[in-house]
Design a protein around this motif. Structure first.
Motif, PDB file in Angstrom:
ATOM      1  N   PHE A   1      -0.190   0.447  -2.818  1.00  0.00           N
ATOM      2  CA  PHE A   1      -0.867   1.416  -3.253  1.00  0.00           C
ATOM      3  C   PHE A   1      -1.611   1.208  -4.501  1.00  0.00           C
ATOM      4  CE2 PHE A   1       2.283   3.688  -0.547  1.00  0.00           C
ATOM      5  CZ  PHE A   1       1.597   4.658  -0.133  1.00  0.00           C
TER       6      PHE A   1
ATOM      7  N   ALA B   1       5.349  -3.214  -0.830  1.00  0.00           N
ATOM      8  CA  ALA B   1       4.570  -2.076  -0.258  1.00  0.00           C
ATOM      9  C   ALA B   1       3.721  -1.279  -1.310  1.00  0.00           C
ATOM     10  CB  ALA B   1       4.960  -1.193   0.777  1.00  0.00           C
ATOM     11  N   ALA B   2       4.517  -0.944  -2.312  1.00  0.00           N
ATOM     12  CA  ALA B   2       4.035  -0.110  -3.428  1.00  0.00           C
ATOM     13  C   ALA B   2       3.004  -0.816  -4.215  1.00  0.00           C
ATOM     14  CB  ALA B   2       5.170   0.259  -4.312  1.00  0.00           C
TER      15      ALA B   2
ATOM     16  N   VAL C   1       5.367  -7.839   4.653  1.00  0.00           N
ATOM     17  CA  VAL C   1       6.206  -6.648   4.917  1.00  0.00           C
ATOM     18  C   VAL C   1       6.717  -6.671   6.330  1.00  0.00           C
ATOM     19  CG1 VAL C   1       6.461  -4.025   5.249  1.00  0.00           C
ATOM     20  CG2 VAL C   1       5.431  -5.088   3.149  1.00  0.00           C
ATOM     21  N   GLY C   2       5.576  -7.132   7.170  1.00  0.00           N
ATOM     22  CA  GLY C   2       5.938  -7.370   8.402  1.00  0.00           C
ATOM     23  C   GLY C   2       6.821  -8.665   8.893  1.00  0.00           C
TER      24      GLY C   2
ATOM     25  N   LEU D   1      11.443  -4.486   0.291  1.00  0.00           N
ATOM     26  CA  LEU D   1      10.004  -4.007   0.990  1.00  0.00           C
ATOM     27  C   LEU D   1       9.311  -2.968   0.386  1.00  0.00           C
ATOM     28  CD1 LEU D   1      11.054  -4.768   4.559  1.00  0.00           C
ATOM     29  CD2 LEU D   1       9.646  -6.213   3.243  1.00  0.00           C
ATOM     30  N   ALA D   2       9.920  -2.092  -0.236  1.00  0.00           N
ATOM     31  CA  ALA D   2       9.164  -0.809  -0.731  1.00  0.00           C
ATOM     32  C   ALA D   2       8.704  -1.301  -2.226  1.00  0.00           C
ATOM     33  CB  ALA D   2      10.505   0.449  -1.311  1.00  0.00           C
TER      34      ALA D   2
ATOM     35  N   LEU E   1      16.954  -4.977   1.324  1.00  0.00           N
ATOM     36  CA  LEU E   1      15.774  -5.128   1.999  1.00  0.00           C
ATOM     37  C   LEU E   1      14.763  -3.908   1.793  1.00  0.00           C
ATOM     38  CD1 LEU E   1      14.925  -7.478   3.662  1.00  0.00           C
ATOM     39  CD2 LEU E   1      15.862  -6.279   5.785  1.00  0.00           C
ATOM     40  N   SER E   2      15.354  -2.669   1.925  1.00  0.00           N
ATOM     41  CA  SER E   2      14.402  -1.591   1.599  1.00  0.00           C
ATOM     42  C   SER E   2      13.856  -1.750   0.242  1.00  0.00           C
ATOM     43  CB  SER E   2      15.210  -0.303   1.735  1.00  0.00           C
ATOM     44  OG  SER E   2      16.036  -0.039   2.915  1.00  0.00           O
TER      45      SER E   2
END
Lengths: 279, 301
Positions: free
Chosen positions: B294, B290-291, B234-235, B286-287, B282-283
């Motif tokens: 979780f 990142a999910a 993500v970074g 990355l979402a 991109l969102s």
């Protein structure tokens, strides 16, 4: 016995040797910068390279202070922006976390989901629409634009919620029985209990804002509003001052507050970083 | 979070009465700012990505054309490819080193651990543009320290920042220098969560250090490693400042990442519809990544 001992020293010695080599490699870039800040423009690229400035000079720092827009302007910009950013995020996001942790209210579930969604999408990716929103609001090229879009910090609210759920409700109840208002209970009774979380969040958030680069670059156009990181970029772009000694001096002054904050508050920092940073 | 479980459902426990409207004091400031500066931009970008708009005048509906354009735009595809290459390179350098640093500072026999940990971590608090400036100087072709050292082992002056491949490597090295400490902290936490008994038991069985690493440490760190992988991905996909400072995206666009391309299209070229489509792509990407965090993080404990 002696062989065992020799082996022990060998193992220990090689461990320390490896760790030290990496220590030198990791520290070298910063040491080089610091030393370079005190070299003359010619000395930085002396051949063969020399680490220590001979003789050391402060001319770079003097030059920075005598530029058309003196260096302290950028330093103050960064300071003011970071201060309001950290205080705002701390205050507003912790109150949100408090509400999520300690009250039941309509839409709280929806709100929590929206906060999780915000945590999933790195804010940097949204800078195009955020720029357009800032333009519609008429705050482009102001310091306000560097602060208010980041005050509602979803990760902050989430972390405060988690932390505050661990603080007993009885404190709140006792305040109510004594007739304090809800806000006063939060401010005077509850928030002192979450001091460590405040400190960890504040120090990490400070470093993030202080180092922030992309958003100020997008939203600012007047040089006198520039923060330190984008001032460094203008120094690189400027053909008349493309001088590494000067760059190193400016870079040193940019890094110093963040590194000092880190060294001073290291424990909080590492603890905070592993949970707070979304980079 | 034991208290959370112990908390009774409302109605079962009597709460002392209070003014319910005061909740608004806590909620409203956040909600208003959040809706305006987080949620609204997402919706804004979503809507705008279906239109053509130069920043003035009416929006021109074009359907999904901005999205399909991105995948047929050579510069766009190149920027996506660059981001992937640079991200992989950064992780290939940074993650193994971060792991190694964690092993070093977690070793009982290392004296002055605090000093090592501090120095290894410090680059993480250095602003990306500062890191870029330092490495620009170190990678300077004629007088840079890196080429000077390489000359001693017989390697001719490398045109860092001038040749696409070398420029990419320079960006990767700079980024990993900054990121290593971060990775190290996660691995350290992971290492400390492995029960000491495992090592003691294996000592009795006569396992050597390497065997312990392969059969105990690595398997026990699987979850932490995955977490590190996700968080660094993500970074790395937000890469912008380092190449912007060091190379301006060149040479021959070899270090232009998606973020830079998106901002160029949007802010510089004024193609807000197109830039919004990139922002949404991109969102979403990355979402999803990142999910995963979780999903795997949630199963822990």
């Amino acid at each position: 016995m002696t062989i065992d001992r020799m082996r022990f020293y060998f193992k220990n010695g090689s461990l320390i040797l490896v760790a030290t080599i990496f220590l030198i490699l990791m520290a070298f870039p910063l040491v080089w910068m610091l030393a370079g800040a005190f070299k003359s423009g010619v000395q930085v690229f002396s051949f063969p390279p020399r680490l220590l400035p001979a003789p050391p000079t402060v001319e770079n720092f003097v030059d920075l202070l005598q530029r058309p827009i003196p260096f302290q302007v950028f330093f103050m910009n960064s300071t003011v922006v970071s201060l309001f950013h950290v205080l705002g995020a701390l205050f507003v996001s912790s109150m949100m976390g408090y509400a999520l942790a300690k009250y039941q209210f309509r839409f709280s579930k929806l709100l929590f989901v929206l906060i999780l969604l915000g945590m999933l999408i790195p804010i940097q990716v949204l800078f195009i629409p955020m720029f357009l929103v800032a333009r519609d609001l008429g705050i482009v090229n102001t310091r306000i634009a560097l602060v208010i879009p980041f005050i509602a910090h979803p990760l902050g609210a989430f972390l405060f919620r988690q932390y505050m759920m661990g603080v007993p409700d009885s404190i709140i109840e006792s305040g109510r029985i004594d007739g304090a208002s809800e806000f006063r209970i939060y401010l005077q009774l509850f928030s002192p209990m979450v001091g460590p979380a405040f400190a960890a969040f504040a120090v990490v958030d400070f470093v993030e804002v202080w180092n922030g680069f992309v958003w100020p670059l997008v939203v600012l156009s007047s040089q006198e509003l520039f923060t330190l990181p984008i001032f460094l970029h203008t120094l690189i772009e400027d053909p008349y001052s493309h001088n590494y000694a000067l760059l190193f001096a400016a870079a040193t002054m940019t890094v110093a507050p963040a590194v000092l904050a880190f060294i001073g508050l290291q424990r909080k920092f590492v603890a905070g970083f592993t949970i707070v940073s979304d980079k | 979070m034991g208290l959370f479980n112990a908390k009774l459902k409302p109605g079962r426990k009597k709460y002392y009465p209070y003014n319910r409207y005061s909740i608004l004091i806590f909620v409203l400031p956040f909600v208003i700012l959040y809706l305006v500066f987080r949620i609204w931009p997402i919706l804004y970008a979503g809507a705008l990505s279906l239109h053509e708009w130069q920043g003035l005048g009416p929006w021109n509906f074009v359907g999904f054309q901005n999205y399909t354009d991105f995948f047929s735009d050579p510069a766009g595809v190149l920027s996506a490819g660059n981001t992937i290459i640079l991200a992989i390179g950064e992780m290939a350098i940074g993650i193994p080193l971060g792991f190694m640093f964690a092993l070093l500072i977690n070793n009982r026999r290392l004296p002055m651990k605090g000093v090592f940990r501090t120095i290894y971590f410090i680059p993480r608090v250095v602003a990306l543009p500062v890191g870029a400036i330092i490495f620009m100087a170190l990678f300077q072709r004629q007088y840079g320290v890196v080429n000077y050292v390489l000359a001693h082992v017989g390697i001719e002056a490398i045109p860092w920042l001038r040749e696409p491949g070398w420029a990419r490597l320079a960006v990767m090295i700079t980024r990993s220098w900054i990121g290593i400490g971060f990775t190290m902290i996660y691995f350290t936490a992971g290492l400390q969560s492995i029960p000491v008994d495992f090592y003691e038991a294996s000592d009795i069985d006569g396992a050597n250090g390497l065997q312990q690493l392969i059969y105990i440490t690595l398997p026990m760190l699987r979850r932490v490693s995955l977490f590190v992988l996700i968080i660094t991905t993500v970074g790395a996909f937000q890469l912008f400042a380092v190449p912007y400072m060091m190379t301006g995206g060149g040479p021959r666009r070899a270090t232009t990442p998606v973020m830079m391309y998106m901002l160029n299209r949007g802010i510089s070229a004024g193609q807000y519809g197109y830039a919004s489509a990139i922002s949404i792509l991109l969102s979403a990407f990355l979402a999803v990544i990142a999910a995963l965090q979780f999903r795997f993080g949630g199963r822990e404990r």
